[in-house]
Design an enzyme around this catalytic site. Structure first.
Site, short mmCIF file in Angstrom:
data_model
loop_
_atom_site.label_atom_id
_atom_site.label_comp_id
_atom_site.label_asym_id
_atom_site.label_seq_id
_atom_site.Cartn_x
_atom_site.Cartn_y
_atom_site.Cartn_z
N LYS A 190 0.83 -1.22 0.00
CA LYS A 190 0.00 0.00 0.00
C LYS A 190 0.87 1.27 0.00
O LYS A 190 0.60 2.19 -0.75
CB LYS A 190 -0.93 0.03 1.23
CG LYS A 190 -1.95 -1.06 1.25
CD LYS A 190 -2.94 -0.87 2.38
CE LYS A 190 -2.33 -0.96 3.78
NZ LYS A 190 -1.86 -2.30 4.14
N ARG A 203 -10.19 1.27 9.12
CA ARG A 203 -9.87 -0.14 9.35
C ARG A 203 -11.01 -0.85 10.06
O ARG A 203 -10.95 -2.06 10.25
CB ARG A 203 -8.63 -0.25 10.23
CG ARG A 203 -7.33 -0.43 9.43
CD ARG A 203 -6.24 -0.23 10.40
NE ARG A 203 -5.07 -1.02 10.26
CZ ARG A 203 -3.89 -0.54 9.82
NH1 ARG A 203 -3.80 0.66 9.33
NH2 ARG A 203 -2.82 -1.28 9.85
N ARG A 209 10.95 -7.35 5.97
CA ARG A 209 10.91 -5.91 5.70
C ARG A 209 11.90 -5.19 6.62
O ARG A 209 12.01 -5.50 7.80
CB ARG A 209 9.50 -5.39 5.95
CG ARG A 209 9.35 -3.91 5.68
CD ARG A 209 7.95 -3.51 5.44
NE ARG A 209 7.13 -3.51 6.65
CZ ARG A 209 5.87 -3.08 6.67
NH1 ARG A 209 5.30 -2.67 5.55
NH2 ARG A 209 5.19 -3.09 7.78
N ARG A 256 10.84 -2.91 11.92
CA ARG A 256 9.78 -2.20 12.64
C ARG A 256 9.40 -3.01 13.87
O ARG A 256 9.38 -4.24 13.82
CB ARG A 256 8.57 -2.06 11.72
CG ARG A 256 8.28 -0.64 11.33
CD ARG A 256 7.21 -0.57 10.29
NE ARG A 256 5.89 -0.96 10.75
CZ ARG A 256 4.78 -0.77 10.07
NH1 ARG A 256 4.83 -0.18 8.90
NH2 ARG A 256 3.61 -1.14 10.53
N ARG A 297 -2.14 -8.63 13.49
CA ARG A 297 -2.57 -7.61 12.51
C ARG A 297 -3.36 -8.24 11.37
O ARG A 297 -4.35 -7.67 10.90
CB ARG A 297 -1.33 -6.86 11.99
CG ARG A 297 -0.74 -5.93 13.04
CD ARG A 297 0.74 -5.67 12.84
NE ARG A 297 1.03 -4.86 11.68
CZ ARG A 297 2.21 -4.85 11.07
NH1 ARG A 297 3.20 -5.62 11.50
NH2 ARG A 297 2.40 -4.07 10.04
P1 AMP Z 1 0.32 0.38 9.54
O1 AMP Z 1 1.58 1.14 9.35
O2 AMP Z 1 -0.79 0.88 8.65
O3 AMP Z 1 0.50 -1.11 9.44
O4 AMP Z 1 -0.18 0.68 11.02
C1 AMP Z 1 0.63 0.36 12.13
C2 AMP Z 1 -0.23 0.32 13.39
O5 AMP Z 1 -0.79 1.62 13.65
C3 AMP Z 1 -1.42 -0.62 13.37
O6 AMP Z 1 -1.07 -1.97 13.65
C4 AMP Z 1 -2.28 0.01 14.48
O7 AMP Z 1 -1.76 -0.28 15.77
C5 AMP Z 1 -2.08 1.50 14.23
N1 AMP Z 1 -3.06 2.01 13.25
C6 AMP Z 1 -2.80 2.51 12.01
N2 AMP Z 1 -3.92 2.87 11.39
C7 AMP Z 1 -4.94 2.59 12.26
C8 AMP Z 1 -6.36 2.70 12.20
N3 AMP Z 1 -6.96 3.18 11.11
N4 AMP Z 1 -7.07 2.33 13.29
C9 AMP Z 1 -6.47 1.86 14.40
N5 AMP Z 1 -5.15 1.68 14.52
C10 AMP Z 1 -4.39 2.04 13.46
#
Ligand code: AMP
Length: 208
Positions: free
Chosen positions: A16, A91, A125, A154, A165
């Site tokens: 993404k 989400r 990654r 990360r 996740r």
């Molecule tokens: P990502 O980089 O999109 O994988 O997001 C990393 C983490 O940020 C996720 O595993 C959640 O803990 C938090 N996070 C990001 N976007 C959201 C969202 N829309 N709602 C809730 N938590 C989020």
């Protein structure tokens, strides 16, 4: 294409962020990633950052209202006036409803990859702190020998957090494809970056 509010969905590691960057360069609109906004808050040690750090590390979702407030503040800035590419929001159904009251998403693109592929990509990654570039030891872009020792993982790219996740993606996020119905377009994410970008462009009726 008149309005430009595009939302990218896909399991963790589906690309993404990479595809959002290609789209934002092409359309000249910002890439808004709620995950990035949280990571910036954590790195800057703000109150919000301290509040969400352990949630991100575990792979759980941050509460809806807190996430929406952060997003709302970002998309109300001037550079978002002409549109933006959303990555990682909404989400949950509740988040989608909150967003609907604020802006209308025009296009939803889902980048599909299997759980097995997601796990393989994410455990490989790596992140280059100095430049912010993302590399992958298994897929592309692969790091050079010089850069490789400087790469870090990360905090939530551990096998345990990735499984949490993915589970949340299937149970909380996938139901949104039914919610958004005919706006949803699926693209096969298990192809080269260029081919995925071409398929996304085709589905949005733009040239890359
Ligand atoms: P990502 O980089 O999109 O994988 O997001 C990393 C983490 O940020 C996720 O595993 C959640 O803990 C938090 N996070 C990001 N976007 C959201 C969202 N829309 N709602 C809730 N938590 C989020």
């Amino acid at each position: 294409m008149d309005k430009k509010i595009i939302c990218l969905f896909g399991p963790q590691g589906s690309g993404k962020g990479t595809q959002a960057k290609i789209l934002t360069d092409r359309l000249n609109i910002p890439h808004i990633s709620t995950g990035d906004l949280f990571r910036i808050a954590i790195e800057s040690k703000t109150d919000l950052g301290q509040q969400v750090e352990s949630i991100l590390k575990s792979g759980e979702l941050v509460p809806d209202q807190l996430t929406f407030d952060l997003l709302k503040e970002r998309i109300s800035q001037n550079d978002c006036a002409g549109g933006f590419v959303l990555d990682g929001f909404p989400r949950t159904l509740n988040q989608a409803r909150l967003l609907d009251q604020y802006v209308e998403i025009n296009h939803i693109v889902v980048i599909d990859i299997s759980d097995k592929e997601s796990l393989k990509r994410l455990t490989n990654r790596r992140y280059h702190v100095k430049t912010g570039e993302i590399y992958n030891l298994y897929t592309s872009p692969k790091p050079s020998k010089e850069i490789e020792p400087e790469l870090v993982q990360r905090a939530d790219d551990t096998e345990e957090a990735i499984k949490t996740r993915l589970q949340t993606y299937h149970s909380e996020t996938e139901p949104l494809f039914v919610y958004y119905k005919e706006k949803v377009m699926h693209v096969n994410g298990e192809q080269s970056i260029d081919k995925v970008a071409q398929d996304i462009a085709k589905s949005l009726n733009i040239s890359i």
